[in-house]
Design a protein around this motif. Structure first.
Motif, PDB file in Angstrom:
ATOM      1  N   GLU A  62       0.820  -1.207   0.000  1.00  0.00           N
ATOM      2  CA  GLU A  62       0.000   0.000   0.000  1.00  0.00           C
ATOM      3  C   GLU A  62       0.856   1.259   0.000  1.00  0.00           C
ATOM      4  O   GLU A  62       0.480   2.286  -0.535  1.00  0.00           O
ATOM      5  CB  GLU A  62      -0.887  -0.030   1.248  1.00  0.00           C
ATOM      6  N   ARG A  63       2.056   1.152   0.658  1.00  0.00           N
ATOM      7  CA  ARG A  63       2.869   2.357   0.793  1.00  0.00           C
ATOM      8  C   ARG A  63       4.255   2.233   0.180  1.00  0.00           C
ATOM      9  O   ARG A  63       5.130   3.040   0.465  1.00  0.00           O
ATOM     10  CB  ARG A  63       3.007   2.713   2.271  1.00  0.00           C
TER      11      ARG A  63
ATOM     12  N   TYR B 143       5.448   5.984   0.126  1.00  0.00           N
ATOM     13  CA  TYR B 143       5.481   6.850   1.318  1.00  0.00           C
ATOM     14  C   TYR B 143       5.614   6.018   2.585  1.00  0.00           C
ATOM     15  O   TYR B 143       4.772   6.037   3.459  1.00  0.00           O
ATOM     16  CB  TYR B 143       4.277   7.800   1.386  1.00  0.00           C
ATOM     17  N   PRO B 144       6.753   5.291   2.669  1.00  0.00           N
ATOM     18  CA  PRO B 144       6.984   4.448   3.838  1.00  0.00           C
ATOM     19  C   PRO B 144       7.274   5.312   5.061  1.00  0.00           C
ATOM     20  O   PRO B 144       7.676   6.466   4.917  1.00  0.00           O
ATOM     21  CB  PRO B 144       8.225   3.650   3.445  1.00  0.00           C
ATOM     22  N   GLU B 145       7.050   4.725   6.235  1.00  0.00           N
ATOM     23  CA  GLU B 145       7.356   5.473   7.451  1.00  0.00           C
ATOM     24  C   GLU B 145       8.868   5.655   7.583  1.00  0.00           C
ATOM     25  O   GLU B 145       9.333   6.646   8.105  1.00  0.00           O
ATOM     26  CB  GLU B 145       6.794   4.743   8.669  1.00  0.00           C
TER      27      GLU B 145
END
Ligand SMILES: Nc1ncnc2c1ncn2[C@@H]1O[C@H](COP(=O)(O)OP(=O)(O)OP(=O)(O)O)[C@@H](O)[C@H]1O
Ligand SMILES: [Mg+2]
Lengths: 129, 351
Positions: free
Chosen positions: A10-11, A31-33
């Motif tokens: 998803e990211r 857009y990973p953490e």
């Protein structure tokens, strides 16, 4: 060198590096953490590959829909690495895909292209499906 | 410059290049140990400024990442909520459909009740005539067996037989007629079949099926419709509209014991449209309700069995199958309620 294939989440984007064929691609969202979870494995294989790719034809497709700031920075680092490799004689072609209605993604491509002298950089509008 | 916490050796570092530049700047400063103090200070200031700028970049990337992360989470939440709302809407539509279906069945139930009541009368008359005839016949048989039969006995019997059999036939015919017309109304009401029908006949049949209900309260019905208007459309829809309007007049228009007049006037307009005006002379609909009566679930009788779907269904039937329009006419307060329904005599091919 082993190929690198990581399915999208998803990211994080889909990673498909076929080193034998010289065709690499990143597709999707990023857009990973923690940027190192996505780009750590990429840099770990990309760097040694480019170090030994003199006189080869390499094509790198970027088809990104969305990425966050640390991913943008990582991409910048990646382009810098490619530019250095191209300076050493690796024939590198980058295709930067963007949706025709996505001005932002197009502008990102133009920004990245500005720092590239030896890499061939193509901006490609995708055809809406 | 401190190295990224938790990262060792060749681990991924976003600011790898910047850190290397800083490292070589520091080394440059060492090598300049003997240089002109002005140059040393200048280089130190540049290094310091660059290091601050890199720190600022890190901070910005971190803040921006966090914001983008929150945004993504919010977007996901939004998507989830929207999906939920859409699902709820679907369920609501389904429930509404079910209620519409239930309303149809309920009005069919009222129809069946009306049918039973209406047929009871001719069948009752026919039955008492038949028993009267049976009595007269056995009387005559007794006289005949006793060989005591006179000419006037026989004449009286013949008169009785003629009378009762005429009444029996007339009432059975009436019952058969009623059954026939109810059958048509029931079929039209339950099916959405399109056919050609006589407007006056269809209105009369529908209202006949309601007579018991209207008569109970002493209401009168007046229908004015020229014969021979041949409509091509959905008689079931028209019938259901009239039933709903009439039932509303009975339930909402009058106080118990108060009798009124329900009028239906239909005619053909110049441009081949049917113009049907329905009115009652009851209490009327207060100003503040007028633009809400067609809304689903609007009712002033929520506690006593009203669903508020009646006029909504009426409106949908008028604008849907009948391809027409329905409006509540603006009457002065206390002047009753009047609706005007206008629809093409011949509906378009594809409804
Ligand atoms: N002939 C009328 N006279 C006075 N008020 C009316 C009349 N027809 C409708 N109304 C008002 O309009 C409202 C809505 O009517 P509608 O037929 O949609 O619902 P309902 O009759 O209350 O309930 P339902 O028909 O579902 O059992 C009624 O509750 C009533 O207040
Ligand atoms: Mg009603």
């Amino acid at each position: 060198m082993d190929n690198l294939k990581i399915p999208a989440t998803e990211r994080s984007p889909d990673v498909d590096f076929d080193f034998a064929a010289g065709r690499l691609s990143l597709r999707g969202e990023s857009y990973p953490e923690d940027a190192s979870t996505v780009f750590g494995p990429i840099f770990a294989v990309l760097e040694p590959f480019l170090d030994n790719a003199e006189n080869r034809d390499i094509r790198f497709d970027f088809e990104l829909i969305y990425f966050n700031s640390s991913s943008a920075k990582a991409l910048m680092n990646m382009f810098q690495m490619m530019e250095n490799a191209a300076g050493r004689g690796v024939r590198l072609e980058v295709n930067w895909y963007f949706a025709p209605d996505d001005e932002t993604m197009k502008e990102f491509g133009e920004d990245f292209a500005e720092d590239l002298k030896s890499v061939t950089f193509n901006l490609v509008a995708t055809t809406p499906s | 410059m401190s190295s990224e916490t938790g990262e060792t050796g060749t681990a991924f570092n976003l600011f790898d290049a910047e850190e290397r530049v800083l490292a070589s700047a520091t080394e440059l400063e060492h090598r300049l140990a003997d240089a002109d103090p002005g140059i040393r200070q200048g280089v130190a200031a540049l290094t310091e400024a660059y290091s601050r700028s890199v720190r600022e970049q890190r901070r910005l990337v971190k803040v921006s990442d966090r914001l983008q992360h929150q945004l993504a989470t919010l977007n996901q939440e939004l998507g989830r909520r929207r999906a939920e709302a859409e699902e709820a809407l679907d369920r609501l539509k389904e429930a509404q459909e079910t209620l519409v279906q239930a309303e149809k069945l309920a009005s069919l139930g009222a129809l069946v009740g009306g049918v039973a009541h209406e047929i009871n009368t001719p069948v009752g008359i026919a039955l008492s005539c038949a028993s009267h005839l049976a009595d007269a016949t056995s009387d005559l048989q007794r006289l005949f067996a006793a060989d005591d039969i006179g000419i006037d006995d026989f004449e009286r019997f013949l008169a009785t037989a003629a009378d009762t059999s005429r009444l029996i036939m007339a009432n059975c015919e009436r019952a058969a007629d009623l059954i026939g017309s109810f059958k048509q109304v029931a079929v039209d009401r339950t099916s959405s079949e399109r056919r050609r029908f006589d407007l006056a006949g269809s209105i009369a049949e529908t209202l006949t099926s309601l007579t018991p209900r209207l008569r109970q309260e002493g209401h009168k019905v007046e229908i004015v419709c020229p014969p021979g208007i041949d409509v091509d459309g959905y008689p079931g829809a028209l019938s259901q509209i009239l039933v709903n309007l009439a039932m509303n007049s009975v339930t909402h228009g009058y106080d118990p014991g108060q009798a009124g007049i329900v009028r239906i006037t239909a005619a053909l307009t110049e441009d081949d449209m049917v113009r049907l005006v329905y009115s009652d002379d009851g209490k009327g609909i207060p100003e503040e309700h007028r633009n809400r009566i067609f809304d689903p679930f609007f009712t002033t009788r929520r506690g006593s069995g009203g669903t508020g779907l009646g006029l909504h269904i009426v409106y949908n039937l008028a604008t849907g199958p009948l391809q027409g329009s329905l409006s509540l006419d603006n009457l002065p307060a206390q002047a009753g309620t009047r609706f005007t329904l206008i629809f093409p005599r011949q509906i378009a091919r594809a409804p």
